[in-house]
Design a protein around this motif. Structure first.
Motif, short mmCIF file in Angstrom:
data_model
loop_
_atom_site.label_atom_id
_atom_site.label_comp_id
_atom_site.label_asym_id
_atom_site.label_seq_id
_atom_site.Cartn_x
_atom_site.Cartn_y
_atom_site.Cartn_z
N VAL A 203 0.82 -1.21 0.00
CA VAL A 203 0.00 0.00 0.00
C VAL A 203 0.86 1.26 0.00
O VAL A 203 0.39 2.34 -0.40
CB VAL A 203 -0.97 0.00 1.21
CG1 VAL A 203 -0.25 0.36 2.50
CG2 VAL A 203 -2.14 0.94 0.97
N ASN A 204 2.11 1.15 0.39
CA ASN A 204 3.00 2.31 0.37
C ASN A 204 3.34 2.75 -1.05
O ASN A 204 3.90 3.83 -1.25
CB ASN A 204 4.29 2.00 1.14
CG ASN A 204 4.16 2.29 2.62
OD1 ASN A 204 4.16 3.44 3.05
ND2 ASN A 204 4.02 1.24 3.42
N MET A 205 2.99 1.93 -2.04
CA MET A 205 3.22 2.32 -3.43
C MET A 205 2.31 3.46 -3.86
O MET A 205 2.51 4.06 -4.92
CB MET A 205 3.00 1.11 -4.36
CG MET A 205 3.97 -0.04 -4.15
SD MET A 205 5.70 0.43 -4.28
CE MET A 205 6.16 0.56 -2.55
N LEU A 206 1.32 3.78 -3.04
CA LEU A 206 0.40 4.87 -3.36
C LEU A 206 0.81 6.18 -2.70
O LEU A 206 0.13 7.20 -2.85
CB LEU A 206 -1.02 4.50 -2.90
CG LEU A 206 -1.64 3.28 -3.59
CD1 LEU A 206 -3.00 2.96 -2.98
CD2 LEU A 206 -1.77 3.51 -5.08
N ALA A 207 1.93 6.17 -1.98
CA ALA A 207 2.39 7.39 -1.32
C ALA A 207 2.83 8.42 -2.36
O ALA A 207 3.29 8.08 -3.45
CB ALA A 207 3.55 7.07 -0.38
N SER A 208 2.67 9.69 -2.02
CA SER A 208 3.06 10.76 -2.94
C SER A 208 3.46 11.99 -2.14
O SER A 208 3.35 12.02 -0.91
CB SER A 208 1.89 11.11 -3.88
OG SER A 208 0.76 11.52 -3.13
N GLY A 209 3.92 13.01 -2.84
CA GLY A 209 4.30 14.25 -2.18
C GLY A 209 5.48 14.07 -1.24
O GLY A 209 6.49 13.45 -1.60
N ASP A 210 5.34 14.57 -0.02
CA ASP A 210 6.42 14.48 0.96
C ASP A 210 6.67 13.04 1.41
O ASP A 210 7.71 12.75 2.01
CB ASP A 210 6.08 15.33 2.20
CG ASP A 210 6.06 16.82 1.87
OD1 ASP A 210 6.68 17.21 0.86
OD2 ASP A 210 5.42 17.59 2.63
N GLU A 211 5.71 12.16 1.13
CA GLU A 211 5.84 10.76 1.54
C GLU A 211 6.35 9.87 0.41
O GLU A 211 6.33 8.65 0.52
CB GLU A 211 4.48 10.24 2.02
CG GLU A 211 3.93 10.95 3.25
CD GLU A 211 4.76 10.64 4.49
OE1 GLU A 211 5.02 9.45 4.75
OE2 GLU A 211 5.15 11.59 5.19
N ALA A 212 6.82 10.48 -0.67
CA ALA A 212 7.26 9.70 -1.84
C ALA A 212 8.41 8.76 -1.51
O ALA A 212 8.60 7.74 -2.18
CB ALA A 212 7.64 10.64 -2.97
N TRP A 213 9.19 9.09 -0.48
CA TRP A 213 10.31 8.23 -0.10
C TRP A 213 9.84 6.84 0.31
O TRP A 213 10.58 5.85 0.21
CB TRP A 213 11.09 8.85 1.07
CG TRP A 213 10.29 8.97 2.33
CD1 TRP A 213 9.48 10.00 2.70
CD2 TRP A 213 10.20 8.00 3.39
NE1 TRP A 213 8.89 9.76 3.92
CE2 TRP A 213 9.32 8.53 4.37
CE3 TRP A 213 10.77 6.75 3.60
CZ2 TRP A 213 9.00 7.85 5.53
CZ3 TRP A 213 10.46 6.06 4.77
CH2 TRP A 213 9.58 6.61 5.72
N ARG A 214 8.58 6.76 0.75
CA ARG A 214 8.04 5.47 1.17
C ARG A 214 7.95 4.50 -0.01
O ARG A 214 8.07 3.28 0.17
CB ARG A 214 6.66 5.67 1.81
CG ARG A 214 6.66 6.57 3.03
CD ARG A 214 5.24 6.82 3.53
NE ARG A 214 4.72 5.65 4.20
CZ ARG A 214 4.79 5.44 5.52
NH1 ARG A 214 5.37 6.33 6.30
NH2 ARG A 214 4.28 4.36 6.06
N VAL A 215 7.73 5.04 -1.20
CA VAL A 215 7.61 4.18 -2.38
C VAL A 215 8.93 3.45 -2.65
O VAL A 215 8.96 2.22 -2.78
CB VAL A 215 7.20 5.01 -3.62
CG1 VAL A 215 7.20 4.12 -4.86
CG2 VAL A 215 5.82 5.63 -3.41
N THR A 216 10.01 4.22 -2.73
CA THR A 216 11.31 3.60 -3.04
C THR A 216 11.78 2.68 -1.92
O THR A 216 12.34 1.61 -2.17
CB THR A 216 12.36 4.69 -3.30
OG1 THR A 216 12.39 5.60 -2.18
CG2 THR A 216 12.03 5.48 -4.55
#
Length: 243
Positions: A203-216
Motif C-alpha cells: 500500500v506504500n506504493m500509493l504514497a506521494s508528495g512528501d511521503e514519496a520516499w516510502r515508495v522507493t
C-alpha cells in the motif's frame, strides 16, 4: 524445472486457486460497481482505478496471499505427498521453487484482473447511468505501473507466508501470521514505521508528495529482500528431511 512447473499448474487447475484468483478481484469490482451507481455526479477515472488499487494492496492482497499460500501448501500437506515428491530423482529445491513461481504468478494475474475487472465494472455501471461516466483521462500506463510496483513490493510478504505454509503441516500458523499481519497493517496504517512492515509495503506504493520516499523504500525492501527471503526459504525447505 519446466516439467515440475507443468505439474504445479495442473495441480492448481484442480484446486480452488482458480476460484480464489477470480473471487478476490471480483469483490473489488462489485464494490466499485455499486459504489458508482450510488453516485450523483461523475468522478475522475483516478477515483475508481486508484481506489481499486488501494483496496487491493491494503486488504485484499494480504488476505489473498494468505489463502493462496495455505492452499498451495495444503495440496501436499493434505494427502501427505511430500515423502513421494522428495523421493523422486530430482533436486528438492525445484519443488519449492515451482510453488513459489506459481504463487507469484497467480498473484500477478489477480493484480492484473483487479484493474481489468474494475474497468469493466465502471463501464457496466456507466452503461446503466451514462450521466456518471468518469471524467478525465484513463491513464492505463500509470495504473499498470502502480499495480506492478504493488506486486513487487508484496514479494517479501508472499515469501514469508509461503515459507510458513510449507514449513508447517497445519495451515493454522500461516493463517495466524497472515491475519495478524493484515490486522496490524490496518490498525497502524499511518505509522511511519509501517514502510518496514511486509504487509504494509504494497500500500506504500500509493504514497506521494512528501511521503514519496516510502515508495522507493518499501519497493526496495519488498522486492529485493523478498527475493532473498524466497531463496532462503527454498534452500531451508529443500534441506529438511521431515516436514
Amino acid at each position: 524445472m519446466l516439467a515440475v512447473l507443468s505439474v504445479e499448474i495442473r495441480k492448481l487447475n484442480r484446486s480452488l486457486a482458480a476460484v480464489l484468483a477470480v473471487a478476490a478481484p471480483s469483490l473489488i469490482a462489485i464494490f466499485t460497481f455499486f459504489n458508482l451507481l450510488r453516485g450523483k455526479t461523475p468522478m475522475p477515472w483516478d477515483m475508481w482505478m486508484v481506489s481499486a488499487i488501494g483496496i487491493w494492496s491494503f486488504f485484499m492482497l494480504p488476505m489473498s496471499v494468505t489463502a493462496l499460500t495455505a492452499l498451495v501448501a495444503h495440496m501436499e500437506h493434505g494427502p501427505k505427498s511430500w515423502d513421494h515428491l522428495r523421493a523422486l530423482p530430482l533436486p528438492r529445491w525445484r519443488f519449492y521453487a515451482a510453488k513459489a513461481v506459481m504463487v507469484l504468478a497467480v498473484v500477478a494475474v489477480m493484480s492484473a484482473a483487479t484493474l481489468l475487472m474494475t474497468w469493466g465494472a465502471v463501464m457496466l455501471a456507466t452503461a446503466i447511468k451514462p450521466n456518471l461516466t468518469p471524467t478525465g483521462p484513463l491513464e492505463v500506463g500509470l495504473y499498470a505501473t502502480t499495480m506492478g510496483k504493488v506486486f513487487l513490493a508484496a514479494i517479501l510478504m508472499a515469501a514469508i507466508q509461503l515459507w510458513i505454509a510449507l514449513r508447517f503441516a497445519s495451515f493454522v500458523p500461516a493463517l495466524v501470521v497472515g491475519i495478524g499481519g493484515t490486522f496490524f497493517s490496518v490498525v497502524a496504517t499511518s505509522a511511519r514505521a509501517g514502510v518496514f512492515f511486509p504487509w504494509q509495503m504494497p500500500v506504500n506504493m500509493l504514497a506521494s508528495g512528501d511521503e514519496a520516499w516510502r515508495v522507493t523504500t518499501a519497493l526496495g525492501l519488498g522486492c529485493g529482500l523478498g527475493l532473498v527471503v524466497l531463496a532462503l526459504a527454498i534452500a531451508h525447505l529443500a534441506r529438511r528431511e521431515v516436514l
